[in-house]
Design a protein around this motif. Structure first.
Motif, short mmCIF file in Angstrom:
data_model
loop_
_atom_site.label_atom_id
_atom_site.label_comp_id
_atom_site.label_asym_id
_atom_site.label_seq_id
_atom_site.Cartn_x
_atom_site.Cartn_y
_atom_site.Cartn_z
N LEU A 61 -51.45 -36.27 -54.50
CA LEU A 61 -50.16 -36.79 -54.96
C LEU A 61 -50.21 -38.32 -54.97
O LEU A 61 -50.87 -38.92 -54.12
N THR A 62 -49.51 -38.91 -55.90
CA THR A 62 -49.47 -40.37 -56.01
C THR A 62 -48.04 -40.86 -56.02
O THR A 62 -47.21 -40.37 -56.78
N LEU A 63 -47.75 -41.82 -55.14
CA LEU A 63 -46.44 -42.47 -55.13
C LEU A 63 -46.64 -43.91 -55.57
O LEU A 63 -47.24 -44.71 -54.86
N ASN A 64 -46.13 -44.22 -56.75
CA ASN A 64 -46.34 -45.54 -57.33
C ASN A 64 -45.00 -46.13 -57.76
O ASN A 64 -44.32 -45.57 -58.62
N GLY A 65 -44.59 -47.24 -57.16
CA GLY A 65 -43.33 -47.87 -57.51
C GLY A 65 -42.35 -47.87 -56.35
O GLY A 65 -42.60 -47.28 -55.29
N GLU A 66 -41.24 -48.53 -56.54
CA GLU A 66 -40.23 -48.63 -55.49
C GLU A 66 -39.59 -47.28 -55.22
O GLU A 66 -39.27 -46.53 -56.14
N ILE A 67 -39.41 -46.95 -53.95
CA ILE A 67 -38.87 -45.66 -53.54
C ILE A 67 -37.35 -45.68 -53.69
O ILE A 67 -36.63 -46.24 -52.86
N LEU A 68 -36.88 -45.06 -54.75
CA LEU A 68 -35.45 -45.02 -55.04
C LEU A 68 -35.02 -43.58 -55.28
O LEU A 68 -35.82 -42.75 -55.71
N GLU A 69 -33.75 -43.30 -55.02
CA GLU A 69 -33.22 -41.97 -55.30
C GLU A 69 -33.10 -41.78 -56.80
O GLU A 69 -32.96 -42.74 -57.55
N GLY A 70 -33.15 -40.52 -57.24
CA GLY A 70 -32.95 -40.23 -58.65
C GLY A 70 -34.25 -40.04 -59.41
O GLY A 70 -35.27 -39.62 -58.86
N THR A 71 -34.20 -40.38 -60.69
CA THR A 71 -35.31 -40.06 -61.58
C THR A 71 -36.07 -41.26 -62.09
O THR A 71 -37.01 -41.13 -62.85
N GLY A 72 -35.70 -42.47 -61.71
CA GLY A 72 -36.44 -43.62 -62.19
C GLY A 72 -35.80 -44.92 -61.79
O GLY A 72 -34.78 -44.96 -61.11
N GLY A 73 -36.41 -46.02 -62.22
CA GLY A 73 -35.97 -47.35 -61.81
C GLY A 73 -35.03 -48.04 -62.76
O GLY A 73 -34.70 -49.19 -62.57
N GLY A 74 -34.61 -47.37 -63.83
CA GLY A 74 -33.68 -47.99 -64.76
C GLY A 74 -34.39 -48.71 -65.89
O GLY A 74 -35.58 -48.98 -65.84
N LEU A 75 -33.63 -49.05 -66.92
CA LEU A 75 -34.19 -49.68 -68.11
C LEU A 75 -34.86 -50.99 -67.80
O LEU A 75 -35.90 -51.33 -68.34
N PHE A 76 -34.25 -51.77 -66.90
CA PHE A 76 -34.78 -53.08 -66.58
C PHE A 76 -35.55 -53.09 -65.26
O PHE A 76 -35.99 -54.13 -64.80
N LEU A 103 -53.89 -35.29 -50.17
CA LEU A 103 -54.19 -36.71 -50.23
C LEU A 103 -53.02 -37.40 -50.91
O LEU A 103 -52.65 -37.07 -52.04
N LEU A 104 -52.41 -38.34 -50.21
CA LEU A 104 -51.28 -39.09 -50.75
C LEU A 104 -51.73 -40.52 -51.02
O LEU A 104 -52.03 -41.27 -50.09
N THR A 105 -51.80 -40.87 -52.29
CA THR A 105 -52.12 -42.25 -52.68
C THR A 105 -50.81 -43.02 -52.78
O THR A 105 -49.90 -42.62 -53.50
N VAL A 106 -50.73 -44.14 -52.06
CA VAL A 106 -49.49 -44.90 -51.95
C VAL A 106 -49.67 -46.30 -52.52
O VAL A 106 -50.61 -47.01 -52.15
N ASN A 107 -48.77 -46.69 -53.39
CA ASN A 107 -48.75 -48.05 -53.92
C ASN A 107 -47.29 -48.44 -54.13
O ASN A 107 -46.72 -48.21 -55.19
N THR A 108 -46.67 -48.99 -53.09
CA THR A 108 -45.23 -49.26 -53.13
C THR A 108 -44.85 -50.36 -52.14
O THR A 108 -45.45 -50.47 -51.07
N PRO A 109 -43.82 -51.16 -52.49
CA PRO A 109 -43.30 -52.14 -51.52
C PRO A 109 -42.25 -51.51 -50.61
O PRO A 109 -41.65 -52.19 -49.78
N GLY A 110 -42.03 -50.19 -50.76
CA GLY A 110 -41.00 -49.51 -49.99
C GLY A 110 -39.77 -49.25 -50.84
O GLY A 110 -39.86 -49.15 -52.07
N GLY A 111 -38.62 -49.15 -50.20
CA GLY A 111 -37.40 -48.87 -50.95
C GLY A 111 -36.26 -48.46 -50.03
O GLY A 111 -36.14 -48.95 -48.91
N GLY A 112 -35.45 -47.53 -50.49
CA GLY A 112 -34.27 -47.11 -49.74
C GLY A 112 -34.62 -46.39 -48.44
O GLY A 112 -35.62 -45.68 -48.37
N THR A 113 -33.78 -46.56 -47.44
CA THR A 113 -34.02 -45.89 -46.16
C THR A 113 -33.88 -44.38 -46.30
O THR A 113 -34.66 -43.62 -45.71
N TYR A 114 -32.89 -43.93 -47.09
CA TYR A 114 -32.64 -42.49 -47.21
C TYR A 114 -33.77 -41.77 -47.94
O TYR A 114 -34.32 -40.79 -47.42
N PRO A 115 -34.16 -42.19 -49.15
CA PRO A 115 -35.25 -41.49 -49.83
C PRO A 115 -36.58 -41.59 -49.08
O PRO A 115 -37.38 -40.65 -49.10
#
Length: 330
Positions: A61-76, A103-115
């Motif tokens: 599994l790969t986690l890439n990007g800021e950890i946010l709730e929902g389905t994506g980071g928005g248009l911008f 195997l979890l590949t991680v590339n993220t600055p983190g994100g929300g406490t809840y997700p």
């Protein structure tokens, strides 16, 4: 009528009309997608990365990007991370008896406490099924990225990876001076002294700062305990390391935050050895293609655009939606 008032009215009309249009499109696409996907058994397909023993498999599994709730980071937004999809992948790993390791590949600055905490709990559930969990850190696995990595059996990081940033942050913008210069006043009717505790229209009081600090302290204490338990490290050592700074891979190995320095292939080999299957099949989940995938992509695009539209509206209306974050802000 002043120019400022005319501009404000025009903006308000655009926001209202735009909101109605986007809400209608979103509702339409969501309905079509839900109706169409009711016959789909699984939104994922499996893509083999390495052929091998299919009775003892490794899910990658790969986690890439800021950890946010929902389905994506928005248009911008810069995040392509899909939280709902990722949680479903973790559930698949937990339920599939042929999967002996993840195997979890991680590339993220983190994100929300809840997700971040939701992912942590899912990983704990996977481990309770006697499945091995290894993490490989790419460019960055900071704050929430380390939070979700801490329970892993082994943590590997590339030679140029950055990790750490153990802590919690919350911030808001004070527009009060700007509003004063523009002659804008905000009328607030509230039920208690601290109902508008993060208002951007006035300075924060020392009492309010103390209240918010107490909230962050609770989230921070949980982070400390997770690192303490995950790394089998004394609490006083964790707190010493948890001053918010980031660490290089070499520093992290020296202070016990990771186990080894190496690339993904090294991590996979170590995991195969740990599950006693040097020939274990390695696979990843991919979104199912075709008709259902097209509707899913359309739904996500509309959702992201709508979220971005709401963000713009929030700034104009001076709404405050600040929340605690396990996030590295460099």
């Amino acid at each position: 009528m002043s120019k400022k008032r005319i501009i404000a009215i025009i903006i308000a009309i655009v926001i209202v009309v735009g909101g109605i249009v986007m809400s209608s499109i979103s509702a339409f696409v969501t309905t079509m997608f839900n109706d169409s996907s009711s016959t789909a058994m699984d939104p994922f397909t499996e893509k083999i990365e390495k052929e091998g023993d299919s009775s003892k498999r490794i899910a990658h599994l790969t986690l890439n990007g800021e950890i946010l709730e929902g389905t994506g980071g928005g248009l911008f937004g810069e995040s392509g991370y899909n939280h709902e999809s990722f949680l479903k992948q973790l559930d698949n790993v937990k339920k599939d008896d042929t999967i002996k390791g993840m195997l979890l590949t991680v590339n993220t600055p983190g994100g929300g406490t809840y997700p971040s905490d939701e992912i942590y709990e899912k990983i704990k559930e996977i481990k309770q099924k006697n499945k091995k969990v290894y993490v490989h850190m790419e460019s960055m696995a900071a704050s929430g990225g380390y939070y979700i990595s801490a329970p892993a059996d082994k943590i590997y990081a590339g030679p140029q990876s950055m990790t750490g940033s153990i802590g919690v942050i919350m911030s808001s913008v004070d527009y009060s001076e700007l509003q004063k210069n523009l002659g804008i006043k905000q009328n607030v009717i509230k039920s208690g002294d601290h109902k508008d505790i993060l208002s951007s229209s006035r300075e924060m009081t020392s009492e309010e700062r103390s209240i918010l600090q107490s909230v962050l302290d609770d989230s921070f204490d949980r982070f400390v305990n997770i690192v303490k338990d995950g790394r089998d490290m004394p609490e006083n050592k964790v707190r010493k390391l948890a001053d918010g700074r980031i660490y290089s891979a070499q520093q992290a190995k020296s202070n016990g935050l990771i186990d080894e320095i190496g690339y993904e292939d090294k991590t996979i080999k170590a995991l195969q050895k740990d599950i006693k299957s040097k020939d274990a099949e390695v696979f990843e989940y991919t979104e199912g293609g075709g008709f259902f995938s097209s509707f899913s992509d359309m739904k996500m695009s509309v959702s992201n655009f709508t979220d971005s539209f709401k963000d713009i509206k929030s700034v104009i209306n001076n709404d405050t939606k600040t929340e605690p974050m396990y996030l590295y802000e460099g």
